[in-house]
Write an enzyme that holds these catalytic residues in place. Structure first.
Site, short mmCIF file in Angstrom:
data_model
loop_
_atom_site.label_atom_id
_atom_site.label_comp_id
_atom_site.label_asym_id
_atom_site.label_seq_id
_atom_site.Cartn_x
_atom_site.Cartn_y
_atom_site.Cartn_z
N SER A 112 28.57 45.69 75.93
CA SER A 112 27.58 45.48 76.98
C SER A 112 28.17 44.72 78.17
O SER A 112 27.58 44.71 79.24
CB SER A 112 26.41 44.67 76.42
N GLY A 143 21.53 42.34 73.11
CA GLY A 143 21.16 41.58 71.92
C GLY A 143 19.71 41.50 71.52
O GLY A 143 19.38 41.39 70.35
N THR A 166 25.98 44.50 68.23
CA THR A 166 24.62 44.99 68.38
C THR A 166 24.59 46.52 68.32
O THR A 166 23.78 47.13 67.62
CB THR A 166 24.02 44.49 69.71
N GLU A 192 28.47 35.27 79.17
CA GLU A 192 28.55 36.25 80.25
C GLU A 192 28.41 35.58 81.62
O GLU A 192 28.94 36.04 82.61
CB GLU A 192 27.45 37.30 80.04
N THR A 237 30.82 40.15 69.63
CA THR A 237 32.16 40.07 70.21
C THR A 237 32.27 39.05 71.35
O THR A 237 33.37 38.75 71.80
CB THR A 237 32.62 41.45 70.68
N HIS A 238 31.15 38.54 71.82
CA HIS A 238 31.21 37.45 72.81
C HIS A 238 31.61 36.11 72.14
O HIS A 238 32.01 35.19 72.83
CB HIS A 238 29.85 37.25 73.48
N1 DGL Z 1 28.91 41.60 72.55
C1 DGL Z 1 27.81 42.29 72.02
C2 DGL Z 1 27.66 42.11 70.53
O1 DGL Z 1 28.63 42.09 69.86
C3 DGL Z 1 26.55 42.31 72.82
C4 DGL Z 1 25.89 41.04 73.19
C5 DGL Z 1 24.69 41.30 74.09
O2 DGL Z 1 24.79 42.17 74.96
O3 DGL Z 1 23.65 40.68 73.89
O4 DGL Z 1 26.63 42.06 69.98
#
Ligand code: DGL
Length: 260
Positions: free
Chosen positions: A11, A43, A75, A151, A184-185
């Site tokens: 995302s 999310g 997600t 982000e 992954t964030h």
């Molecule tokens: N980085 C993503 C994950 O692994 C999405 C986070 C988001 O867009 O809320 O879930």
């Protein structure tokens, strides 16, 4: 075909933590990264929306002629992977199966999972872990604010530290010492989480498990790039002013970012 790129999507900026690990493990592979910044955050959205965005991302990457797709997003993996696999012919790898495989090999019997609301709600981590290890105890914690704070480039701020403190409490109370970073964030917070935990804790970075899995997959399916020069392209669905700086923190270099 072998020279075609590996397509990666998320995302936003989070999937760059996966890209960083893929670069290390597969230094000669071409990469095309797609950050769906226009639809961030994923999310807390409904499953149907996640599937719609994930399908759009896969189509955009297929148009760029990638040879395989990595969903660098917990997600989208938890809610759209099965649908995508049925719909598209191209091989698609999510972040959950490779990580479950790692945990199975380690024979862990207790594990914490932090992820977005949607991922935790889907129950995908717990289900997949228990399919392989029925005895494993899984302690889930949804962390709705973490991806957005990251982000915005504020992961290291007081706000970032405050929410980490709150989200880590249930793990500290039970002295959980292995936690999957199921979004992954979250590797962006690795240092802060370590400080908060106060005891030795393994933070499982899905970028590492995915890149090892990908390496094996490319080898077994004869898909490795046979040239030694590589290219990397980064596309965003909407320009984001913080993206470049966060990317620099993750990858230690500036990126050439294009709009798609
Ligand atoms: N980085 C993503 C994950 O692994 C999405 C986070 C988001 O867009 O809320 O879930």
């Amino acid at each position: 075909m072998n020279n075609n790129a590996i397509g990666i999507f998320d995302s936003g900026v989070g999937g760059l933590t996966v890209l960083a690990e893929i670069r290390k493990t597969l230094p000669y592979e071409n990469i095309i990264y797609l950050g769906d910044t226009k639809n961030f955050p994923y999310g807390n959205r409904k499953k149907e929306e996640i599937i719609k965005f994930a399908e759009q991302n896969v189509k955009m990457l297929i148009e760029k002629q990638v040879k395989i797709i990595v969903i660098a997003c917990g997600t989208a993996t938890s809610q759209a992977l099965d649908v995508l696999k049925k719909k598209f012919d191209i091989p698609i790898i999510g972040i959950i199966d490779p990580t479950v495989k790692y945990i199975e090999e380690k024979k862990y019997n207790q594990i914490g999972v932090i992820a977005t609301e949607g991922t935790i709600r889907s129950g995908a981590w717990e289900r997949k872990l228990k399919e392989k290890m029925p005895q494993i105890e899984v302690i889930n914690k949804a962390c709705p604010m973490l991806a957005t704070i990251a982000e915005e480039g504020k992961a290291q701020s007081l706000e970032g530290r405050k929410v980490i403190k709150e989200y880590m409490r249930p793990f500290k109370e039970k002295h959980i010492d292995k936690i999957i970073l199921g979004c992954t964030h979250y590797p962006i917070y690795e240092e802060i989480i370590r400080q908060e935990m106060e005891y030795d804790t393994e933070l499982i970075n899905t970028g590492i498990t995915v890149s090892k899995y990908l390496e094996k997959y490319l080898k077994e399916n004869d898909l490795e790039n046979n040239q030694k020069n590589r290219t990397e392209k980064i596309y965003l669905t909407k320009p984001e002013k913080e993206f470049q700086q966060i990317a620099k923190n993750i990858l230690n270099e500036s990126l050439d970012i294009q709009a798609i």
